[in-house]
Scaffold this motif. Sequence first.
Motif, PDB file in Angstrom:
ATOM      1  N   THR A  54       0.823  -1.214   0.000  1.00 26.48           N
ATOM      2  CA  THR A  54       0.000   0.000   0.000  1.00 26.48           C
ATOM      3  C   THR A  54       0.855   1.262   0.000  1.00 26.48           C
ATOM      4  OG1 THR A  54      -1.742  -1.191   1.182  1.00 26.48           O
ATOM      5  CG2 THR A  54      -1.880   1.192   1.173  1.00 26.48           C
TER       6      THR A  54
ATOM      7  N   ARG B 171       2.139   2.035  -3.416  1.00 29.02           N
ATOM      8  CA  ARG B 171       1.012   2.355  -4.284  1.00 29.02           C
ATOM      9  C   ARG B 171       0.487   3.767  -4.007  1.00 29.02           C
ATOM     10  NH1 ARG B 171      -2.497  -1.011  -6.746  1.00 29.02           N
ATOM     11  NH2 ARG B 171      -4.279  -0.481  -5.452  1.00 29.02           N
ATOM     12  N   ILE B 172       0.500   4.161  -2.753  1.00 34.22           N
ATOM     13  CA  ILE B 172       0.087   5.525  -2.409  1.00 34.22           C
ATOM     14  C   ILE B 172       1.047   6.538  -3.031  1.00 34.22           C
ATOM     15  CG2 ILE B 172      -0.046   7.192  -0.510  1.00 34.22           C
ATOM     16  CD1 ILE B 172      -1.152   4.884   1.229  1.00 34.22           C
TER      17      ILE B 172
ATOM     18  N   ALA C 247       0.491   6.712  -6.813  1.00 36.87           N
ATOM     19  CA  ALA C 247      -0.764   7.389  -7.164  1.00 36.87           C
ATOM     20  C   ALA C 247      -0.649   8.890  -6.907  1.00 36.87           C
ATOM     21  CB  ALA C 247      -1.915   6.795  -6.343  1.00 36.87           C
TER      22      ALA C 247
ATOM     23  N   VAL D  84      -5.835   4.196  -5.124  1.00 39.40           N
ATOM     24  CA  VAL D  84      -5.190   3.056  -4.479  1.00 39.40           C
ATOM     25  C   VAL D  84      -6.227   1.993  -4.112  1.00 39.40           C
ATOM     26  CG1 VAL D  84      -3.844   2.357  -2.461  1.00 39.40           C
ATOM     27  CG2 VAL D  84      -3.329   4.512  -3.614  1.00 39.40           C
TER      28      VAL D  84
END
Lengths: 196, 196
Positions: free
Chosen positions: A12, A15-16, A19, A41
């Motif tokens: 995560t 991915r944050i 993004a 996300v």
Amino acid sequence: MARTQGSHSDITGPRIRLAALRLFARDGYAAVSMRQIAGEVGVQAGALYNYTPDKQTLLFDLMRAHMEDLLAAWDAEAPRDASALTVLEAFTRFHIRFNTRRAEAVFVSYMELRSLTLENFEVIERLRREYETRLETILRAGAQEGVIVVAEPRIASMALIAMLTGVNTWYREQGRLSLSEVEAVYWGMVRRSVTA
Amino acid sequence: MARTQGSHSDITGPRIRLAALRLFARDGYAAVSMRQIAGEVGVQAGALYNYTPDKQTLLFDLMRAHMEDLLAAWDAEAPRDASALTVLEAFTRFHIRFNTRRAEAVFVSYMELRSLTLENFEVIERLRREYETRLETILRAGAQEGVIVVAEPRIASMALIAMLTGVNTWYREQGRLSLSEVEAVYWGMVRRSVTA
DNA sequence: GTCTATAATGGGATAGAC
DNA sequence: GTCTATCCCATTATAGAC
């Protein structure tokens, strides 16, 4: 064994950041909401705060990581014990390659300087100046060698970096010219601009 | 005869545009509120809507006015019937002078492209390309004359404009170099970069 | 680690009095 | 032309359940 549902700490975080980088690059820091980032996300906005204390720190960490990567990448591939013109060509090609491959981070690191708190700005600014100094040092070495002619090495560094970074405003992978052809065009201009 | 109190239509409009330009340049379009702009001007937020239908149009009008001024200013002072190198020097000095004198408008017109609606973006983008084409035409004329050597006139135009616009990131009026000294340094680099 | 719910604040834009 | 007041909605960030 399967992870507990909703538990993805390992992925995560990255991915944050990815993004956020994409959205900041496209719409600008101020125009992007934490909800939008979370939506990309696939989590709720509140969950972002497990990974960053606030939105400002998220931006700052992206910019610092980019600037540190840039410096480290150049320091790793700069030719040693070569003539200044050889090093200058390497710098030119490196800058174009690195910047086109990381267009979003480059864009954010330039456009969002004003979105940083003063304290964070000073850190990024210092890194940016370090990079400029790498080029300035090459030009000064070339002047010593007698192969480079520049009236103002500091200004010339800023001028050349501005010119090279400009590639990002128009270069597209599917374009008419390959990246190495683009590098050759710019190296021609850079070389002539600092030789007699 | 004194104007009615609170009635200042002749000057409020320009004051709004100036305040918006300064604030957009400093903090970015998305980060600036209509209340802030109104505060700078000394009116309430509602009063702004006597001068612009919305915030987007305020931004767009600033950018369009700047781009049209830029084109008109160059067209008015471009040398006629001169050799390409003479015209190129004039362009170089013009660009630096115009851009440093209108640093805020230049900055906004570049940084806030992404804040425009698609329709408005296309108008500004067309004007920007027109300006690039002015330079490209000079380079092509110089190539015909045999005094300029460029592999890719379009790319060279974009590269040179990026280099010249970069002056704005560091130039200060109180700095070590006068503007005409700065022009001379850049003209030296421009000239050499496009001659053999 | 993520969710839902919410607190506290501020945004763009409009209505209607003067 | 400007003001006050307001509508409606979005924002960042936090609290507490699971």
